[in-house]
Design a protein around this motif. Structure first.
Motif, mmCIF file in Angstrom:
data_model
loop_
_atom_site.group_PDB
_atom_site.id
_atom_site.type_symbol
_atom_site.label_atom_id
_atom_site.label_comp_id
_atom_site.label_asym_id
_atom_site.label_seq_id
_atom_site.Cartn_x
_atom_site.Cartn_y
_atom_site.Cartn_z
ATOM 1 N N LEU A 160 -2.008 -6.513 7.178
ATOM 2 C CA LEU A 160 -1.606 -5.976 6.369
ATOM 3 C C LEU A 160 -1.812 -4.792 6.331
ATOM 4 C CD1 LEU A 160 0.828 -5.749 4.593
ATOM 5 C CD2 LEU A 160 -0.135 -7.395 2.922
ATOM 6 N N GLU A 161 -3.818 -4.831 6.280
ATOM 7 C CA GLU A 161 -4.333 -3.837 5.714
ATOM 8 C C GLU A 161 -4.179 -2.243 7.116
ATOM 9 O OE1 GLU A 161 -7.033 -6.486 8.035
ATOM 10 O OE2 GLU A 161 -5.476 -6.482 6.130
ATOM 11 N N ILE A 162 -4.285 -2.802 8.046
ATOM 12 C CA ILE A 162 -3.247 -1.626 8.936
ATOM 13 C C ILE A 162 -2.324 -1.346 9.257
ATOM 14 C CG2 ILE A 162 -3.983 -1.090 11.954
ATOM 15 C CD1 ILE A 162 -5.828 -3.574 12.025
ATOM 16 N N ILE A 163 -2.199 -1.864 8.520
ATOM 17 C CA ILE A 163 -0.400 -1.871 8.748
ATOM 18 C C ILE A 163 -0.071 -0.296 7.405
ATOM 19 C CG2 ILE A 163 2.187 -2.219 7.953
ATOM 20 C CD1 ILE A 163 0.937 -2.714 10.984
ATOM 21 N N LEU A 164 -0.653 -0.396 7.114
ATOM 22 C CA LEU A 164 -0.213 -0.008 4.898
ATOM 23 C C LEU A 164 -1.522 1.378 5.671
ATOM 24 C CD1 LEU A 164 -1.182 -2.802 2.146
ATOM 25 C CD2 LEU A 164 0.869 -1.087 2.676
ATOM 26 N N GLN A 165 -2.566 1.695 6.493
ATOM 27 C CA GLN A 165 -2.965 2.443 6.479
ATOM 28 C C GLN A 165 -2.574 3.941 7.505
ATOM 29 O OE1 GLN A 165 -7.104 1.915 8.820
ATOM 30 N NE2 GLN A 165 -7.776 3.544 8.453
ATOM 31 N N ARG A 166 -1.832 2.796 8.850
ATOM 32 C CA ARG A 166 -0.922 3.716 9.094
ATOM 33 C C ARG A 166 0.830 4.185 8.602
ATOM 34 N NH1 ARG A 166 -0.556 -0.689 14.650
ATOM 35 N NH2 ARG A 166 -2.348 0.084 15.365
ATOM 36 N N LEU A 167 1.380 3.263 7.722
ATOM 37 C CA LEU A 167 2.065 3.398 6.368
ATOM 38 C C LEU A 167 2.060 5.038 5.989
ATOM 39 C CD1 LEU A 167 4.586 2.862 5.732
ATOM 40 C CD2 LEU A 167 4.501 2.099 4.901
ATOM 41 N N ALA A 168 0.435 5.175 5.294
ATOM 42 C CA ALA A 168 -0.012 6.070 4.427
ATOM 43 C C ALA A 168 0.349 7.076 5.023
ATOM 44 C CB ALA A 168 -1.634 5.410 3.653
ATOM 45 N N GLU A 169 -0.864 6.849 6.197
ATOM 46 C CA GLU A 169 -0.885 8.211 7.123
ATOM 47 C C GLU A 169 0.568 8.509 7.391
ATOM 48 O OE1 GLU A 169 -3.316 6.865 10.699
ATOM 49 O OE2 GLU A 169 -5.229 6.528 9.095
ATOM 50 N N PHE A 170 1.637 8.223 7.696
ATOM 51 C CA PHE A 170 2.946 8.289 8.126
ATOM 52 C C PHE A 170 2.883 9.101 7.410
ATOM 53 C CE2 PHE A 170 7.644 8.063 7.767
ATOM 54 C CZ PHE A 170 7.772 8.838 8.796
ATOM 55 N N LYS A 171 3.110 8.744 5.775
ATOM 56 C CA LYS A 171 4.299 9.229 4.759
ATOM 57 C C LYS A 171 3.283 10.740 4.338
ATOM 58 C CE LYS A 171 6.791 5.773 2.864
ATOM 59 N NZ LYS A 171 7.959 6.674 2.466
ATOM 60 N N GLU A 172 2.016 10.801 4.912
ATOM 61 C CA GLU A 172 0.852 12.067 4.513
ATOM 62 C C GLU A 172 1.382 12.760 5.304
ATOM 63 O OE1 GLU A 172 -3.067 10.415 4.782
ATOM 64 O OE2 GLU A 172 -3.394 9.873 2.207
ATOM 65 N N ARG A 173 1.946 12.437 6.715
ATOM 66 C CA ARG A 173 1.732 14.221 7.914
ATOM 67 C C ARG A 173 3.600 14.452 7.341
ATOM 68 N NH1 ARG A 173 0.303 14.292 12.751
ATOM 69 N NH2 ARG A 173 -2.561 13.349 13.016
ATOM 70 N N ALA A 174 4.479 13.218 6.482
ATOM 71 C CA ALA A 174 5.429 13.634 6.744
ATOM 72 C C ALA A 174 6.329 14.656 5.064
ATOM 73 C CB ALA A 174 6.391 12.371 6.344
ATOM 74 N N GLN A 175 4.991 14.029 4.399
ATOM 75 C CA GLN A 175 4.943 15.163 3.225
ATOM 76 C C GLN A 175 4.252 16.795 3.465
ATOM 77 O OE1 GLN A 175 6.486 13.780 0.734
ATOM 78 N NE2 GLN A 175 5.306 14.564 -0.350
ATOM 79 N N SER A 176 3.202 17.176 4.502
ATOM 80 C CA SER A 176 2.548 17.669 4.810
ATOM 81 C C SER A 176 3.586 18.809 5.301
ATOM 82 C CB SER A 176 1.257 17.253 5.713
ATOM 83 O OG SER A 176 0.983 19.006 6.613
ATOM 84 N N LEU A 177 4.581 18.075 6.250
ATOM 85 C CA LEU A 177 5.002 18.963 6.944
ATOM 86 C C LEU A 177 5.800 19.414 5.986
ATOM 87 C CD1 LEU A 177 6.644 19.864 9.618
ATOM 88 C CD2 LEU A 177 8.251 17.938 9.588
ATOM 89 N N LYS A 178 6.768 18.320 5.281
ATOM 90 C CA LYS A 178 7.593 19.173 4.112
ATOM 91 C C LYS A 178 7.775 19.916 2.953
ATOM 92 C CE LYS A 178 11.052 16.928 0.463
ATOM 93 N NZ LYS A 178 11.247 15.763 -0.208
#
Length: 419
Positions: A160-178
């Motif tokens: 779960l901790e690895i998945i949450l880390q990937r999810l956080a990175e995914f959302k951070e990248r999406a926010q950065s592009l936006k």
């Protein structure tokens, strides 16, 4: 200055009990967070009885919040707030804390609003025996299908901790592009808004004054001046339609997009607009590829991952393309063949997906595609801004030139007649 005694944890999960001086409890919590600690308990340093009373009061307040939190929040959770929560939850899980304790810590830190209300509901469901993904699925205002399915995959795989880390990175990248796209559009929008106000002021107040002067002298007006005065009269009589037009257009598009066929036509037309259409298309490809890569690397089955990626596309053209890919894979085909048939991406993307399927590294290839397209979107946005700046100068110059010439032609004619 009051002294506050607090209990907190650092990033390794180690408990810390210290005191801190601050003007208020809110300021103390802010200072503690700046040290990189997660506050679990805080109270003003005083008598033991007062501390106990405060703790009991806080527990009672928390219970009352849990009872009434269901319908008090309005709207959804902001993406930035959810991204920050995901990163913090990932850090706490990586430190080895139980999930329930991690959720309570983050719920205690959250400000009143949709996220806090959703976390209270999640904590209640987890306490009742539900899994984290099941509890989050009951809070659609905060956690969408992508979030829930990734958490579910993390629970099933014990990572779960690895998945949450990937999810956080995914959302951070999406926010950065936006943020990058929104930030780049601030300047042209501001210039266009100011220019519209100035031209509107001239048409509403200045041109009518010149119209009175021309009428007093009884001079015959040139066609250009007649056109300008006609436009000014329209602005004076129907000025309320100026803001109503963009609002009406926006409402019309929203109504049309309620229908699938209408949404497909609108999205198809928007993708054909020069430069802007490429930005829409490439940003959608980047987002869907990153979503798909994140889901596949998290262990979500390919068909389910495609369905989630389709729902996060936000574009009816891509939705239809993903439906076609989904159906083809269900019938036993690879992903590259139907992807090429849809013609929504370049051959480079098709080839990279083909290589990813052959080597068993489809998720990595999808990440690379997303990175490439993110970079291309940044370049396109910069090109659009560079093109808009001289274009706006030329258009504003033509508008101002038209107004000046239209106003001076009758004056020149009048001076000639007087001389």
């Amino acid at each position: 200055m009051p002294t506050f005694q607090y209990e907190a944890m650092d990033n390794t999960g180690l408990e810390i009990k210290e005191t801190i001086e601050a003007e208020s409890e809110a300021e103390a919590q802010t200072m503690i967070r700046e040290k990189g600690f997660f506050v679990t308990k805080i109270s003003e340093k005083s008598s033991r009885s007062k501390k106990s009373k405060t703790a009991v009061t806080q527990r009672g307040a928390a219970k009352s919040k849990k009872k009434g939190a269901g319908g008090l929040s309005i709207g959804g959770v902001r993406p930035k707030q959810l991204t920050q929560f995901t990163r913090q939850l990932s850090t706490l899980q990586d430190a080895g804390l139980p999930i329930l304790r991690s959720l309570r810590i983050l719920e205690g830190q959250a400000k009143p609003g949709p996220l806090k209300a959703s976390l209270i509901g999640v904590i209640e469901d987890v306490e009742s025996g539900n899994t984290l993904s099941e509890a989050m699925a009951k809070q659609p205002k905060a956690f969408d299908n992508l979030y829930v399915n990734m958490v579910k995959a993390g629970e099933a795989g014990g990572a779960l901790e690895i998945i949450l880390q990937r999810l956080a990175e995914f959302k951070e990248r999406a926010q950065s592009l936006k943020r990058k796209v929104q930030g780049a559009m601030v300047y042209p929008v501001a210039v266009i808004s100011v220019a519209t106000c100035i031209v509107g002021f001239i048409m509403y107040w200045i041109i009518p004054k010149f119209k009175e002067i021309f009428n007093d002298f009884g001079v015959e007006l040139p066609a250009m001046t007649e056109m300008l005065i006609g436009m000014s009269d329209w602005v004076v009589n129907y000025f309320y339609l100026i803001p109503a037009f963009p609002v009406g257009l926006w409402l019309f598009i929203k109504i049309v997009k309620k229908n699938k066929t209408g949404a497909y036509i609108v999205d198809r037309i928007s993708m054909k607009i020069p430069i802007l259409g490429q930005i829409i298309s490439k940003s959608t490809v980047a987002r869907t590829c990153r979503t798909l890569g994140t889901l596949i690397s998290s262990g979500v089955p390919i068909l389910e991952a495609l369905s989630i990626a389709r729902d996060t596309a936000g574009n009816e053209v891509f939705r239809k393309a993903f439906d076609h890919i989904h159906q083809s894979i269900r019938e036993g085909e690879s992903m590259a063949v139907p992807l090429k048939e849809t013609r929504i991406v370049d051959d480079l993307v098709v080839n990279m997906v083909d290589v990813g399927e052959e080597t068993g590294a489809l998720d990595n290839m999808l990440y690379k595609i997303a990175d490439v397209y993110d970079e291309e979107v940044s370049v396109l946005v910069e090109s659009l801004i560079n093109m808009l700046e001289p274009l706006m100068v030329v258009i504003l110059g033509l508008i101002v030139g038209f107004i000046v010439i239209a106003l001076f032609l009758p004056l020149v004619k009048l001076l000639n007649e007087l001389s």
